[in-house]
Design a protein around this motif. Structure first.
Motif, PDB file in Angstrom:
ATOM      1  N   VAL A 241       0.699  -1.170  -0.082  1.00 22.77           N
ATOM      2  CA  VAL A 241      -0.159  -0.069  -0.060  1.00 22.77           C
ATOM      3  C   VAL A 241       0.980   1.277   0.013  1.00 22.77           C
ATOM      4  CG1 VAL A 241      -1.643   1.269   1.438  1.00 22.77           C
ATOM      5  CG2 VAL A 241      -2.066  -1.113   0.959  1.00 22.77           C
ATOM      6  N   LYS A 242       0.563   2.241  -0.936  1.00 22.96           N
ATOM      7  CA  LYS A 242       1.544   3.255  -1.126  1.00 22.96           C
ATOM      8  C   LYS A 242       0.749   4.545  -1.018  1.00 22.96           C
ATOM      9  CE  LYS A 242       5.130   1.475  -1.167  1.00 22.96           C
ATOM     10  NZ  LYS A 242       6.487   2.064  -0.262  1.00 22.96           N
ATOM     11  N   GLY A 243      -0.583   4.690  -0.571  1.00 21.33           N
ATOM     12  CA  GLY A 243      -1.238   5.679  -0.415  1.00 21.33           C
ATOM     13  C   GLY A 243      -2.416   5.614   0.153  1.00 21.33           C
ATOM     14  N   VAL A 244      -2.901   6.600   0.827  1.00 18.93           N
ATOM     15  CA  VAL A 244      -4.623   6.498   1.483  1.00 18.93           C
ATOM     16  C   VAL A 244      -5.317   7.617   1.289  1.00 18.93           C
ATOM     17  CG1 VAL A 244      -5.818   5.748   3.607  1.00 18.93           C
ATOM     18  CG2 VAL A 244      -3.369   4.764   3.311  1.00 18.93           C
ATOM     19  N   GLU A 245      -6.757   7.553   1.084  1.00 11.76           N
ATOM     20  CA  GLU A 245      -7.293   8.813   1.039  1.00 11.76           C
ATOM     21  C   GLU A 245      -8.590   8.603   1.704  1.00 11.76           C
ATOM     22  OE1 GLU A 245      -6.851  10.601  -3.597  1.00 11.76           O
ATOM     23  OE2 GLU A 245      -8.520   9.362  -3.048  1.00 11.76           O
ATOM     24  N   ILE A 246      -9.034   9.604   2.627  1.00 13.01           N
ATOM     25  CA  ILE A 246     -10.185   9.530   3.328  1.00 13.01           C
ATOM     26  C   ILE A 246     -11.306  10.617   2.524  1.00 13.01           C
ATOM     27  CG2 ILE A 246     -11.347   9.723   5.473  1.00 13.01           C
ATOM     28  CD1 ILE A 246      -9.021   8.142   5.834  1.00 13.01           C
ATOM     29  N   GLY A 247     -12.461  10.073   2.088  1.00 16.66           N
ATOM     30  CA  GLY A 247     -13.376  11.154   1.471  1.00 16.66           C
ATOM     31  C   GLY A 247     -12.838  11.605   0.219  1.00 16.66           C
ATOM     32  N   SER A 248     -12.748  12.951   0.060  1.00 14.40           N
ATOM     33  CA  SER A 248     -12.415  13.416  -1.203  1.00 14.40           C
ATOM     34  C   SER A 248     -11.005  13.326  -1.383  1.00 14.40           C
ATOM     35  CB  SER A 248     -12.933  14.901  -1.392  1.00 14.40           C
ATOM     36  OG  SER A 248     -11.991  15.585  -0.229  1.00 14.40           O
ATOM     37  N   GLY A 249     -10.212  13.015  -0.314  1.00  9.68           N
ATOM     38  CA  GLY A 249      -8.862  12.764  -0.470  1.00  9.68           C
ATOM     39  C   GLY A 249      -7.883  13.899  -1.237  1.00  9.68           C
ATOM     40  N   PHE A 250      -7.054  13.347  -1.916  1.00  6.87           N
ATOM     41  CA  PHE A 250      -6.176  14.586  -2.587  1.00  6.87           C
ATOM     42  C   PHE A 250      -6.964  15.348  -3.494  1.00  6.87           C
ATOM     43  CE2 PHE A 250      -1.460  13.742  -2.133  1.00  6.87           C
ATOM     44  CZ  PHE A 250      -1.506  12.915  -1.051  1.00  6.87           C
ATOM     45  N   ALA A 251      -8.324  14.996  -4.226  1.00  9.84           N
ATOM     46  CA  ALA A 251      -8.925  15.948  -4.937  1.00  9.84           C
ATOM     47  C   ALA A 251      -9.308  17.152  -4.398  1.00  9.84           C
ATOM     48  CB  ALA A 251     -10.034  15.120  -5.364  1.00  9.84           C
ATOM     49  N   CYS A 252      -9.445  17.106  -2.777  1.00 11.63           N
ATOM     50  CA  CYS A 252      -9.729  18.238  -1.958  1.00 11.63           C
ATOM     51  C   CYS A 252      -8.706  19.630  -2.227  1.00 11.63           C
ATOM     52  CB  CYS A 252      -9.633  18.103  -0.394  1.00 11.63           C
ATOM     53  SG  CYS A 252      -8.149  18.062   0.300  1.00 11.63           S
ATOM     54  N   ALA A 253      -7.552  19.190  -2.659  1.00  7.19           N
ATOM     55  CA  ALA A 253      -6.413  20.304  -3.026  1.00  7.19           C
ATOM     56  C   ALA A 253      -6.929  21.082  -4.127  1.00  7.19           C
ATOM     57  CB  ALA A 253      -4.975  19.652  -3.311  1.00  7.19           C
ATOM     58  N   ARG A 254      -7.838  20.572  -5.120  1.00  8.15           N
ATOM     59  CA  ARG A 254      -8.309  21.334  -6.064  1.00  8.15           C
ATOM     60  C   ARG A 254      -9.648  21.926  -6.224  1.00  8.15           C
ATOM     61  NH1 ARG A 254      -5.353  16.671  -7.819  1.00  8.15           N
ATOM     62  NH2 ARG A 254      -7.174  15.823  -7.890  1.00  8.15           N
ATOM     63  N   MET A 255     -10.120  21.813  -4.904  1.00  6.01           N
ATOM     64  CA  MET A 255     -11.792  22.275  -4.664  1.00  6.01           C
ATOM     65  C   MET A 255     -11.796  23.466  -3.810  1.00  6.01           C
ATOM     66  SD  MET A 255     -13.084  18.393  -3.667  1.00  6.01           S
ATOM     67  CE  MET A 255     -15.036  18.648  -3.731  1.00  6.01           C
ATOM     68  N   ARG A 256     -12.808  24.264  -3.997  1.00  5.41           N
ATOM     69  CA  ARG A 256     -13.030  25.454  -3.228  1.00  5.41           C
ATOM     70  C   ARG A 256     -13.672  24.888  -1.918  1.00  5.41           C
ATOM     71  NH1 ARG A 256     -14.211  30.939  -6.191  1.00  5.41           N
ATOM     72  NH2 ARG A 256     -12.359  30.805  -7.306  1.00  5.41           N
ATOM     73  N   GLY A 257     -13.600  25.987  -0.955  1.00  7.66           N
ATOM     74  CA  GLY A 257     -14.355  25.483   0.378  1.00  7.66           C
ATOM     75  C   GLY A 257     -15.976  25.322   0.231  1.00  7.66           C
ATOM     76  N   SER A 258     -16.409  26.096  -0.597  1.00 10.40           N
ATOM     77  CA  SER A 258     -17.796  26.126  -0.882  1.00 10.40           C
ATOM     78  C   SER A 258     -18.191  24.716  -1.880  1.00 10.40           C
ATOM     79  CB  SER A 258     -18.311  27.052  -1.800  1.00 10.40           C
ATOM     80  OG  SER A 258     -17.536  27.404  -2.920  1.00 10.40           O
ATOM     81  N   GLU A 259     -17.402  24.142  -2.458  1.00 11.73           N
ATOM     82  CA  GLU A 259     -17.587  22.802  -3.025  1.00 11.73           C
ATOM     83  C   GLU A 259     -17.618  21.695  -1.947  1.00 11.73           C
ATOM     84  OE1 GLU A 259     -15.740  21.708  -7.057  1.00 11.73           O
ATOM     85  OE2 GLU A 259     -14.598  23.400  -6.235  1.00 11.73           O
ATOM     86  N   HIS A 260     -16.399  21.958  -1.205  1.00 10.01           N
ATOM     87  CA  HIS A 260     -15.639  20.847  -0.381  1.00 10.01           C
ATOM     88  C   HIS A 260     -16.601  20.760   0.913  1.00 10.01           C
ATOM     89  CE1 HIS A 260     -13.109  18.331   2.189  1.00 10.01           C
ATOM     90  NE2 HIS A 260     -12.997  17.935   1.057  1.00 10.01           N
ATOM     91  N   ARG A 294     -10.058   5.288   0.423  1.00  6.12           N
ATOM     92  CA  ARG A 294      -9.242   4.544  -0.836  1.00  6.12           C
ATOM     93  C   ARG A 294      -8.045   4.443  -0.401  1.00  6.12           C
ATOM     94  NH1 ARG A 294     -13.236   7.915  -2.332  1.00  6.12           N
ATOM     95  NH2 ARG A 294     -11.563   9.712  -2.287  1.00  6.12           N
ATOM     96  N   VAL A 295      -7.143   3.188  -0.937  1.00  6.39           N
ATOM     97  CA  VAL A 295      -5.919   2.785  -0.961  1.00  6.39           C
ATOM     98  C   VAL A 295      -5.469   2.589  -2.178  1.00  6.39           C
ATOM     99  CG1 VAL A 295      -4.853   0.794   0.027  1.00  6.39           C
ATOM    100  CG2 VAL A 295      -6.691   1.678   1.319  1.00  6.39           C
ATOM    101  N   ALA A 296      -4.064   3.041  -2.300  1.00  4.84           N
ATOM    102  CA  ALA A 296      -3.315   2.839  -3.708  1.00  4.84           C
ATOM    103  C   ALA A 296      -2.461   1.682  -3.515  1.00  4.84           C
ATOM    104  CB  ALA A 296      -2.693   3.971  -4.096  1.00  4.84           C
ATOM    105  N   VAL A 297      -2.687   0.596  -4.237  1.00  5.96           N
ATOM    106  CA  VAL A 297      -1.676  -0.573  -4.121  1.00  5.96           C
ATOM    107  C   VAL A 297      -0.654  -0.696  -5.367  1.00  5.96           C
ATOM    108  CG1 VAL A 297      -2.032  -2.930  -4.200  1.00  5.96           C
ATOM    109  CG2 VAL A 297      -3.760  -1.467  -3.196  1.00  5.96           C
ATOM    110  N   LYS A 298       0.370  -0.850  -5.007  1.00  7.05           N
ATOM    111  CA  LYS A 298       1.538  -0.977  -6.171  1.00  7.05           C
ATOM    112  C   LYS A 298       1.589  -2.175  -6.838  1.00  7.05           C
ATOM    113  CE  LYS A 298       5.703  -2.407  -3.718  1.00  7.05           C
ATOM    114  NZ  LYS A 298       7.004  -2.190  -2.984  1.00  7.05           N
ATOM    115  N   PRO A 299       2.199  -2.145  -8.026  1.00  9.98           N
ATOM    116  CA  PRO A 299       2.021  -3.469  -8.671  1.00  9.98           C
ATOM    117  C   PRO A 299       3.048  -4.539  -8.016  1.00  9.98           C
ATOM    118  CG  PRO A 299       3.261  -1.455 -10.099  1.00  9.98           C
ATOM    119  CD  PRO A 299       2.841  -1.087  -8.897  1.00  9.98           C
ATOM    120  N   THR A 300       2.762  -5.834  -8.057  1.00  8.64           N
ATOM    121  CA  THR A 300       3.384  -6.912  -7.290  1.00  8.64           C
ATOM    122  C   THR A 300       4.997  -6.499  -7.637  1.00  8.64           C
ATOM    123  OG1 THR A 300       1.504  -8.158  -8.062  1.00  8.64           O
ATOM    124  CG2 THR A 300       3.348  -9.116  -6.728  1.00  8.64           C
TER     125      THR A 300
END
Ligand SMILES: Cc1cc2nc3c(=O)[nH]c(=O)nc-3n(C[C@H](O)[C@H](O)[C@H](O)COP(=O)(O)O)c2cc1C
Length: 364
Positions: A241-260, A294-300
């Motif tokens: 496992v190489k990454g974890v997101e909760i809810g909107s996760g990394f997409a929040c960085a590109r959202m406005r407060g009114s959207e998020h 959400r969890v990012a899984v690397k290639p075996t």
């Protein structure tokens, strides 16, 4: 060695991939919970390899035995020890990794840190260690079912193929496809991409989504033991496992407060959210909305293609072609492991929050 997870509901795992057995000890499970080997086995069977063309043909039967903590079909509050004996393995292909580490696997870092370690089949860093997590998670799931909490996982993405939007009530469909994806068309493409990579001696990664439904508000502790912080640790502790997101996760960085911001509304006296960008957690504490991870899984890492490495005995450059049976994609088999880790985290916090009685599941 960091082999335990959780504070009040605590899982300890033991065993190596090619040793005598792997297993789990669960401490802190209240007395009176109905539990059988069948309950645990059902979860282990979902993790087992050899279930389809996209997993390895390794024949691992993985039969669990409960050694303690259960009497007359119910837990007693004592530690629950569970064991799975390793019956079918071939350590010969691993002799080379003692001196020539596989790129992407843990051979190099274990050798540098410990010098002496059980490298056979990856030892403690093998996917087999997750048998113990799934066994512990099965106990956590049963405990959580008493308060109506359900944990469901599915494959969202493999090799760049992403599932279409899936409604929560359809997530269970995921179990019927070889890749555990609830979108049948995406599942077909994912399988194609996995088999293509496999035919080229390669592997692919992807994204798993895990959702917990009916989680009561109030789980999670400020400041360092936030629910989302503990979930992130739980998921990141799974190999590959190489990454974890909760809810909107990394997409929040590109959202406005009114959207998020998830607007609140009243639903029969309960506060609910119109959207769920927060993934069911605010200030580290559950809100009562579904927990979405959400969890990012690397290639075996173990692939049969030739790769550059080093011979650490002779201290010279060399190459390695990994033998043995490895999944060309770990994603479908990691789904039950992610579910287990979320269930363990929630069970621990439910006891800490007093939502579950730490001594017994039924009143006197
Ligand atoms: C369920 C599961 C199965 C796995 N199967 C394999 C496998 O067949 N071959 C392999 O090289 N790695 C496999 N892995 C991944 C390795 O365990 C992992 O990459 C390794 O421990 C290094 O850890 P890191 O990737 O987190 O750095 C598996 C992991 C899990 C969780």
């Amino acid at each position: 060695m960091g082999s335990s997870f959780g504070r009040c509901f605590r899982l300890t795992t033991f065993g190596e991939s090619h040793g005598r057995a792997v297993g789990a000890v669960v401490e802190g499970c209240p007395a009176g919970l109905e539990l059988s080997e069948r309950d645990v086995q059902a979860e282990l069977d979902r993790r087992r390899p050899g279930q389809s063309a996209v997993t390895t043909r390794r024949a691992e039967e993985d039969r669990v035995e409960i050694l303690s903590g259960v009497f007359e079909g119910r837990t007693t509050g004592a530690p629950i020890a569970m064991v799975v004996y390793n019956r079918s393995f071939n350590s010969a292909p691993y002799e080379v990794v003692r001196r020539v580490p596989r790129p992407g696997h843990a051979d190099l870092s274990y050798r540098l840190k410990y010098g002496h370690w059980d490298y056979r089949g990856g030892g403690r860093a093998s996917g087999r260690e997750t048998i113990a997590r799934v066994a512990g998670g099965a106990v956590a799931k049963r405990l959580l079912s008493l308060i109506g909490v359900e944990v469901l996982g599915h494959t969202l993405e493999i090799a760049g193929v992403r599932a279409g939007r899936v409604e929560v009530e359809h997530l269970r469909r995921a179990e019927s496809t070889s890749v555990r994806c609830a979108d049948p068309e995406a599942a077909r493409l994912m399988e194609e991409r996995i088999l293509e990579a496999k035919s080229q001696g390669d592997s692919v990664g992807g994204v798993v989504e895990v959702v917990a439904l009916n989680v009561p508000p109030g789980l999670g502790e400020p400041v360092f033991d936030k629910l989302d912080a503990d979930i992130a640790k739980a998921m990141m502790s799974i190999g590959a496992v190489k990454g974890v997101e909760i809810g909107s996760g990394f997409a929040c960085a590109r959202m406005r407060g009114s959207e998020h911001n998830d607007a609140f509304y009243l639903d029969g006296g309960r506060v609910r959210c119109r959207s769920n960008n927060s993934g069911g957690v605010l200030g580290g504490i559950s809100t009562g909305m579904p927990i979405v991870v959400r969890v990012a899984v690397k290639p075996t890492p173990s692939i049969s293609r030739e790769q550059e490495s080093v011979d650490l005995e002779e201290m010279r450059g060399t190459s390695i072609r990994v033998e043995g049976m490895h999944d060309p994609c770990i994603v479908p088999r990691i789904v039950p492991v992610c579910e287990a880790m979320l269930a363990l985290t929630l069970a621990d916090h439910a006891i800490r929050a007093g939502v579950i009685n730490p001594c017994r599941v039924h009143p006197l």
